[in-house]
Design an enzyme around this catalytic site. Structure first.
Site, PDB file in Angstrom:
ATOM      1  N   GLY A 228      13.790   6.950   6.167  1.00  0.00           N
ATOM      2  CA  GLY A 228      13.605   8.657   6.221  1.00  0.00           C
ATOM      3  C   GLY A 228      13.361   9.233   7.510  1.00  0.00           C
ATOM      4  O   GLY A 228      12.866   8.528   8.526  1.00  0.00           O
TER       5      GLY A 228
ATOM      6  N   ARG B 129      20.367   5.434   4.525  1.00  0.00           N
ATOM      7  CA  ARG B 129      20.079   4.333   3.957  1.00  0.00           C
ATOM      8  C   ARG B 129      21.550   3.501   3.619  1.00  0.00           C
ATOM      9  O   ARG B 129      22.154   3.991   2.927  1.00  0.00           O
ATOM     10  CB  ARG B 129      19.253   4.294   2.841  1.00  0.00           C
ATOM     11  CG  ARG B 129      17.914   5.036   3.366  1.00  0.00           C
ATOM     12  CD  ARG B 129      16.732   5.154   2.157  1.00  0.00           C
ATOM     13  NE  ARG B 129      15.464   5.338   2.697  1.00  0.00           N
ATOM     14  CZ  ARG B 129      15.074   6.850   2.567  1.00  0.00           C
ATOM     15  NH1 ARG B 129      15.693   7.339   1.725  1.00  0.00           N
ATOM     16  NH2 ARG B 129      13.686   6.664   3.067  1.00  0.00           N
TER      17      ARG B 129
ATOM     18  N   ASP C  56       9.655  -0.237   8.607  1.00  0.00           N
ATOM     19  CA  ASP C  56      10.098  -1.671   8.508  1.00  0.00           C
ATOM     20  C   ASP C  56      11.374  -2.026   7.946  1.00  0.00           C
ATOM     21  O   ASP C  56      11.952  -3.437   8.248  1.00  0.00           O
ATOM     22  CB  ASP C  56       9.177  -2.537   7.702  1.00  0.00           C
ATOM     23  CG  ASP C  56       7.951  -1.949   7.047  1.00  0.00           C
ATOM     24  OD1 ASP C  56       8.027  -0.616   7.222  1.00  0.00           O
ATOM     25  OD2 ASP C  56       6.906  -2.405   6.724  1.00  0.00           O
TER      26      ASP C  56
ATOM     27  N   THR D 174       8.038   7.019  11.294  1.00  0.00           N
ATOM     28  CA  THR D 174       8.082   7.306   9.734  1.00  0.00           C
ATOM     29  C   THR D 174       6.636   8.157   9.565  1.00  0.00           C
ATOM     30  O   THR D 174       5.699   7.824  10.396  1.00  0.00           O
ATOM     31  CB  THR D 174       8.000   5.999   9.049  1.00  0.00           C
ATOM     32  OG1 THR D 174       7.357   6.483   7.612  1.00  0.00           O
ATOM     33  CG2 THR D 174       7.183   4.848   9.343  1.00  0.00           C
TER      34      THR D 174
ATOM     35  N   ASP E 132       4.689   8.159   7.414  1.00  0.00           N
ATOM     36  CA  ASP E 132       3.660   7.552   6.450  1.00  0.00           C
ATOM     37  C   ASP E 132       2.734   6.853   7.171  1.00  0.00           C
ATOM     38  O   ASP E 132       1.696   6.292   6.511  1.00  0.00           O
ATOM     39  CB  ASP E 132       4.571   6.596   5.537  1.00  0.00           C
ATOM     40  CG  ASP E 132       4.977   7.441   4.363  1.00  0.00           C
ATOM     41  OD1 ASP E 132       4.970   8.328   4.348  1.00  0.00           O
ATOM     42  OD2 ASP E 132       5.551   6.656   3.497  1.00  0.00           O
TER      43      ASP E 132
ATOM     44  N   ASP F 210       3.013   3.688   7.979  1.00  0.00           N
ATOM     45  CA  ASP F 210       2.825   2.347   7.141  1.00  0.00           C
ATOM     46  C   ASP F 210       3.385   1.336   7.558  1.00  0.00           C
ATOM     47  O   ASP F 210       3.650   0.136   7.014  1.00  0.00           O
ATOM     48  CB  ASP F 210       3.370   2.412   5.600  1.00  0.00           C
ATOM     49  CG  ASP F 210       4.881   2.854   6.056  1.00  0.00           C
ATOM     50  OD1 ASP F 210       5.529   3.061   6.971  1.00  0.00           O
ATOM     51  OD2 ASP F 210       5.714   2.814   4.763  1.00  0.00           O
TER      52      ASP F 210
ATOM     53  N   ARG G  25       4.099   6.397  -0.143  1.00  0.00           N
ATOM     54  CA  ARG G  25       4.365   5.930  -1.139  1.00  0.00           C
ATOM     55  C   ARG G  25       3.505   4.444  -1.064  1.00  0.00           C
ATOM     56  O   ARG G  25       2.925   4.111  -2.400  1.00  0.00           O
ATOM     57  CB  ARG G  25       5.821   5.011  -1.103  1.00  0.00           C
ATOM     58  CG  ARG G  25       6.692   5.214  -2.096  1.00  0.00           C
ATOM     59  CD  ARG G  25       8.138   4.917  -1.692  1.00  0.00           C
ATOM     60  NE  ARG G  25       8.477   5.016  -0.185  1.00  0.00           N
ATOM     61  CZ  ARG G  25       9.829   4.932   0.259  1.00  0.00           C
ATOM     62  NH1 ARG G  25      10.548   4.379  -0.495  1.00  0.00           N
ATOM     63  NH2 ARG G  25       9.832   4.862   1.684  1.00  0.00           N
TER      64      ARG G  25
END
Ligand code: ADP
Ligand code: F6P
Length: 323
Positions: free
Chosen positions: A14, A75, A106, A128, A130, A132, A174
Site C-alpha cells: 500500500g 502487489r 512487512d 505504511t 498503519d 503496524d 487492518r
C-alpha cells in the site's frame, strides 16, 4: 579504479505519504556517493517486467511534498514464487544492480529477504500508514494519515454536535489500532475500539455514552479501527438501544493520500539516507527502523520475528479522560 556501484529503489504494498521523500533521499544520497541509482516501477513487478529507469538528481525534483509514490506501487503474486524471485535477481544482475532499497510493509520485507537470498542485497524502509511494523516505533506515512483522520473527525464532530448525534467513524488499520487510538485521543472520542483490546459493546460503548449523558454530554464520537469494523451495525444498535440518532462514516482511502507532514518528510529522508549508507557498506537483509526515537537498523529475520506491542497505557489514558 573501483567499479561504480549500482543500486535500485522500489515502493511496494500500500502507498503511504512520505514514500516519495524516502525514494528521493535514496536517489540523491546514492548519486552523491558516486553510485548509479535505478528507479523500479510498480513494486517487484518492475523487476519482472523490466520497468526500470536510471534516475538523476532532477528525476526526483519537486516530489518531496507529494503523496503517493512516483514509482507507483503494486502487489506482485509472481514475485512470491521462487521462480519469480530468481528471475528478478537475474534481471538485477543483468543491469549490474547489486542492491535494492525496498520501501513498504512487512510483506515487502519478506520479498526483500527472498531477493537477498538470491544474491541481491536488500534494505527495507518501513512505509505504511498503519504503523503496524513490529520492529520500528514509526512507519513513514503514519503521522500524515493521523492528521488527515483528525481533520475528518473534527469535521464530523461539527455536524454530530449540531444534531445531538452519535457519530461512529472507522479509520484504517487492518491489524493495528494505532491510527484509531491516537485519532480517538486527539478528537476526544467517547469510545475507541481497536483489534488489540478485547471489547464488549455494552461496557465499552453503551455504558460510556450513558455515563457521559448523565453529566450533560449530548453528542458522541466513537472511533473504530478497520480491523474491528461493523460501524454501520454499531450505529443501528446505538439508535435502537439508546434512542439517539447515530451515523456511521468509513474514512477509507482518504487517509492514504495527501501531502506528507513535516515528520513524514524528515523521517523518510533519514531512513532513505540510512538505507543507502548500509548498501554502500555492503550490508544486505536489513531493515532501517526507529528505536528509542533514533534511526538504526536490524536484521530482516529478527525484524520479521518481532511481535507488535500495543500501547495499553495510552489506551488507558484515553479511557480515563474521554468521559
Ligand atoms: P506490505 O508490504 O504493505 O505489507 P504486501 O503484504 O501486500 O504489502 O506485500 C507487498 C508485496 O511484497 C507482495 O505483493 C509481494 O510481491 C511481496 N511479498 C509479500 N510477501 C512475500 C513473501 N512471503 N515472499 C516474497 N515476497 C513477498
Ligand atoms: O496501507 C495499509 C492499509 O491502508 C490498511 O489499513 C488497509 O486495510 C489496506 O491498506 C487497504 O489497502 P488496499 O485498498 O490498497 O488493498
Amino acid at each position: 579504479m573501483s567499479e561504480q556501484k549500482s543500486i535500485a529503489v522500489l515502493t511496494s504494498g500500500g502507498d503511504a505519504p512520505g514514500m516519495n521523500a524516502a525514494l528521493r533521499a535514496v536517489v540523491r544520497a546514492g548519486i552523491n556517493r558516486g553510485m548509479r541509482v535505478f528507479g523500479v516501477y510498480r513494486g517487484y513487478n518492475g523487476l519482472l517486467n523490466g520497468e526500470v529507469q536510471e534516475m538523476n538528481l532532477r528525476s526526483v525534483s519537486d516530489i518531496i511534498g507529494n503523496g503517493g509514490t512516483m514509482l507507483y506501487t503494486a502487489r506482485s503474486e509472481e514475485f512470491k514464487t521462487p521462480e519469480g524471485q530468481a528471475r528478478a535477481a537475474e534481471y538485477c544482475r543483468s543491469l549490474g544492480i547489486s542492491g535494492v532499497v525496498v520501501i513498504g510493509g512487512d510483506g515487502s520485507f519478506r520479498g526483500a529477504r527472498a531477493l537477498t537470498a538470491n544474491g541481491i542485497n536488500c534494505i527495507g524502509v518501513p512505509g505504511t500508514i498503519d504503523n503496524d511494523i513490529a520492529c520500528s516505533e514509526y512507519t513513514v506515512g503514519f503521522d500524515t494519515a493521523m492528521n488527515t483522520a483528525l481533520e475528518m473527525v473534527d469535521r464530523i464532530r461539527d455536524t454530530a454536535q449540531s444534531h445531538d448525534r452519535c457519530s461512529i467513524v472507522e479509520v484504517m488499520g487492518r491489524r493495528c489500532g494505532d491510527i484509531a487510538l491516537q485519532t480517538g485521543i486527539a478528537t476526544g472520542a467517547t469510545a475507541i475500539l481497536v483489534p488489540e483490546v478485547e471489547y464488549n459493546i455494552e461496557r465499552d460503548v453503551i455504558t460510556r455514552i450513558i455515563n457521559t449523558q448523565k453529566t450533560g454530554k449530548k453528542h458522541f464520537i466513537v472511533v473504530v479501527a478497520e480491523g474491528v469494523g461493523g460501524v454501520r451495525d454499531l450505529a443501528k444498535y446505538i439508535e435502537k438501544r439508546l434512542g439517539i440518532e447515530a451515523r456511521a462514516t468509513i474514512l477509507g482511502h482518504v487517509q492514504r493520500g495527501g501531502s506528507p507532514s513535516v515528520r513524514d518528510r524528515v523521517v523518510a529522508s533519514q531512513m532513505g539516507y540510512e538505507a543507502v549508507d548500509l548498501l554502500d557498506k555492503g550490508y544486505g537483509n536489513r531493515v532501517v527502523v526507529m528505536r528509542d526515537g533514533k534511526i538504526t537498523h536490524l536484521d530482516i529475520n529478527e525484524a520479521l520475528d518481532m511481535k507488535r506491542v500495543f500501547d495499553k497505557k495510552l489506551y488507558k489514558i484515553a479511557m480515563s479522560i474521554s468521559i
